[in-house]
Structure formats: C-alpha cells, structure tokens
Design an enzyme around this catalytic site. Structure first.
Site, PDB file in Angstrom:
ATOM      1  N   HIS A   1       0.858  -1.188   0.000  1.00 42.26           N
ATOM      2  CA  HIS A   1       0.000   0.000   0.000  1.00 42.26           C
ATOM      3  C   HIS A   1       0.890   1.232   0.000  1.00 42.26           C
ATOM      4  O   HIS A   1       2.078   1.138   0.304  1.00 42.26           O
ATOM      5  CB  HIS A   1      -0.907   0.023   1.240  1.00 42.26           C
ATOM      6  CG  HIS A   1      -0.127   0.101   2.513  1.00 42.26           C
ATOM      7  ND1 HIS A   1       0.287  -1.030   3.186  1.00 42.26           N
ATOM      8  CD2 HIS A   1       0.350   1.158   3.210  1.00 42.26           C
ATOM      9  CE1 HIS A   1       0.976  -0.668   4.249  1.00 42.26           C
ATOM     10  NE2 HIS A   1       1.037   0.653   4.292  1.00 42.26           N
TER      11      HIS A   1
ATOM     12  N   HIS B   1       5.657   7.151  -2.355  1.00 46.42           N
ATOM     13  CA  HIS B   1       6.454   5.977  -2.722  1.00 46.42           C
ATOM     14  C   HIS B   1       5.713   4.719  -2.274  1.00 46.42           C
ATOM     15  O   HIS B   1       4.813   4.791  -1.451  1.00 46.42           O
ATOM     16  CB  HIS B   1       7.835   6.025  -2.064  1.00 46.42           C
ATOM     17  CG  HIS B   1       7.770   5.897  -0.574  1.00 46.42           C
ATOM     18  ND1 HIS B   1       7.474   6.982   0.252  1.00 46.42           N
ATOM     19  CD2 HIS B   1       7.914   4.832   0.242  1.00 46.42           C
ATOM     20  CE1 HIS B   1       7.462   6.574   1.509  1.00 46.42           C
ATOM     21  NE2 HIS B   1       7.723   5.268   1.537  1.00 46.42           N
TER      22      HIS B   1
END
Length: 195
Positions: free
Chosen positions: A46, A132
C-alpha cells in the site's frame, strides 16, 4: 488501535509489483549480500498517506467520521517508476518504488486527509510527504553497495492502476509481520478521466 490511511493498488498491479520484489530478492541473493532484508508480501502492499499511530476507540471513531465523506480529489492514474532507498545517503533502511505518474494526485490526497484530521491529536511526521511504495526494509547491515546493486537490477515495469479511493486501516503488529484490517473505504470525487 494503531491506524494509518493508505492508497491501495489493484490485484493486477499488486501481482506485477510482487514480481519486481521477487527479482530484487533474487538479485540480492545472487550478490551474496550480508544485509538482512525484510521483503513486503503482496497482501501488505500500500502507499501510506498518513500514519496516525495508536489512538483510543473513541478517537478512531472521530477519525472515521472525518474521513467518511467522499474526498474532494478526482480519481487519477498511478504509474510506478524506478527503485530508490531511504535515507538518500548513508545506510539504507527502506527500499521503495518511485512514482512516475500520479505523484501530484497522491500529494493532493495527503493534503486533503491532513486537512480533515487537522484537529485530531496524533504525532505528525516532521519531514515532507514523499509518495512511494515501500517494497522492503533493511533489518541489518545494509550498505551503499547494496543500494547500487538494487538500483542497477533490470526489472520489468511494475505498471500502475487507477486510484479512486483511500482506506483507513487498523494495523496489528505480530512477530510474523503486521496484519491490516480495513475500517473505512472513502471514495474520491467522481470525474471523467478520459481527457
């Protein structure tokens, strides 16, 4: 309850990222690196927008109420880029996939979540939000040579997906790794993305 807000990737993209992780692991094993690296399993992938941390059940309810209505950010396309590490210098601690497309959408989501939780008492990150996808963590002995090995590996593109919701997760820590339970899924604003 230990909470965080995240963006999920779809199953197809998750499978492609898993292949990237496998290639990174294989490359590090072939290099006989002494580093101990914990690779993220596909079910835990995630992009964290906001780490909240431990809160009471009452505060968790208040957070869910603030995050419940659709977010005023249009759905957008996300595409993953190359490999990098944090911190940028010194011994690496985190290995990540960068964002080639959709970083502005992730920043807008982070800002909207932060705005909605503005008066909720929890410790905020002191560093700026950096979109990121974490794929591994160095547990021990990571070196700059390991960073060079990782960033020079030839990898298949990880692709991307449409981001149309965020998820509030309850994280439970355990010796075999954390488990994440979704508490709330909040849609993004509907908008035609064919332009």
């Amino acid at each position: 309850m230990r909470l965080f807000v995240a963006v999920d990737v779809d199953d197809r993209t998750r499978a492609r990222v898993a292949r990237v992780i496998d290639a990174l692991r294989t490359g590090m094993e072939a290099a006989a690196s002494a580093a101990r690296i914990s690779w993220i399993t596909p079910d835990r992938l995630h992009l964290t927008l906001q780490f909240i941390g431990a809160v009471s059940e009452d505060l968790a309810g208040a957070i869910q109420a603030r995050l419940g209505p659709a977010l005023d950010v249009p759905a957008f396309e996300l595409r993953f880029g190359g490999i990098g590490t944090f911190p940028p210098g010194g011994r690496p601690r985190v290995v990540w996939l960068g964002i080639d497309r959709g970083a502005d959408g992730l920043r807008a989501l982070h800002a909207e979540v932060d705005r909605r939780l503005g008066d909720v008492p929890f410790p905020r990150e002191s560093r700026a939000f950096s979109p990121h996808l974490t794929v591994a963590r160095f547990k021990h002995a990571g070196t700059r040579a390991d960073v060079d090995r990782l960033t020079q590996l030839a990898l298949e593109p990880a692709g991307g997906c449409t981001i149309d919701h965020v998820t509030l997760y309850h994280s439970r820590l355990a010796p075999r790794g954390p488990t994440y339970t979704p508490l709330l899924v909040t849609p993004l604003a509907a908008e035609d993305m064919r332009s």
